[in-house]
Design an enzyme around this catalytic site. Structure first.
Site, PDB file in Angstrom:
ATOM      1  N   SER A 192       0.825  -1.114  -0.202  1.00 46.02           N
ATOM      2  CA  SER A 192       0.008  -0.192   0.060  1.00 46.02           C
ATOM      3  C   SER A 192       0.905   1.382  -0.138  1.00 46.02           C
ATOM      4  O   SER A 192       2.078   1.221   0.514  1.00 46.02           O
ATOM      5  CB  SER A 192      -0.651  -0.010   1.272  1.00 46.02           C
ATOM      6  N   TYR A 199      -2.573  -0.016  10.369  1.00 44.06           N
ATOM      7  CA  TYR A 199      -2.222  -0.204   8.850  1.00 44.06           C
ATOM      8  C   TYR A 199      -0.756   0.063   8.182  1.00 44.06           C
ATOM      9  O   TYR A 199      -0.193  -0.629   7.881  1.00 44.06           O
ATOM     10  CB  TYR A 199      -3.188   0.609   8.194  1.00 44.06           C
TER      11      TYR A 199
END
Length: 175
Positions: free
Chosen positions: A73, A86
């Site tokens: 990501s 995250y």
């Protein structure tokens, strides 16, 4: 997982590509997560990639070839507010991909990390935000598929270490 994966490799010994795309998003301040939630989150978003890769490596090494594509990501590139878990998982995945690439290059195993920005998928279904409605506000799943195809089409001996994809315009809609 290891036992099922072993069965899969016995019945499909020609497997030489692994695309790892495990995880989910949960975005809050760190103190809003219990220790159990933190552990579960890191297991799903980081440890699962490590464990399955570890199970596949002996197979790829025996064959002296393989492709490991890890879906990271843009959160692996810069920390973000309410993104502590995250980002931690994605930064960890980035370091893992760099290390495992060096450990396996002598066996012709290519390791690539794809770091997309916001991709218009079900990832956002349970979240309080999503990409804006305009097509330039998100990456489409087809864009990721095209990148994977290009990675796998590279000649032997060439590796795309890491690729970052970003929507043309970063517009976020909030609920």
């Amino acid at each position: 997982i290891p036992e099922k994966l072993s069965d899969l490799l016995v019945s499909n010994p020609e497997i030489d590509v692994f695309i790892s795309n495990a995880g989910y998003g949960s975005f809050e301040n760190l103190e809003n997560f219990s220790p159990e939630q933190i552990s579960s989150y890191i297991n799903d978003n980081l440890t699962s990639h490590l464990v399955v890769t570890r199970c596949l490596l002996p197979h790829f090494k025996t064959r002296n070839r393989g492709n490991i594509i890890l879906m990271g990501s843009e959160a692996a590139l810069e920390g973000a507010k309410k993104g502590s878990l995250y980002c931690a998982a994605k930064f960890g995945l980035r370091g893992f991909s760099q290390s495992i690439r060096q450990e396996t290059s002598d066996k012709d195993i290519r390791v690539t990390l794809i770091n997309p920005g916001m991709v218009r998928t079900a990832f956002f279904d349970e979240l309080k935000f999503r990409p804006g409605n305009d097509s330039d506000n998100a990456i489409e799943a087809e864009d990721i598929a095209n990148v994977v195809f290009n990675i796998l089409s590279m000649r032997s001996g060439t590796v795309i270490d890491e690729i970052n994809l970003t929507p043309q315009k970063k517009v976020i809609s909030f609920d």
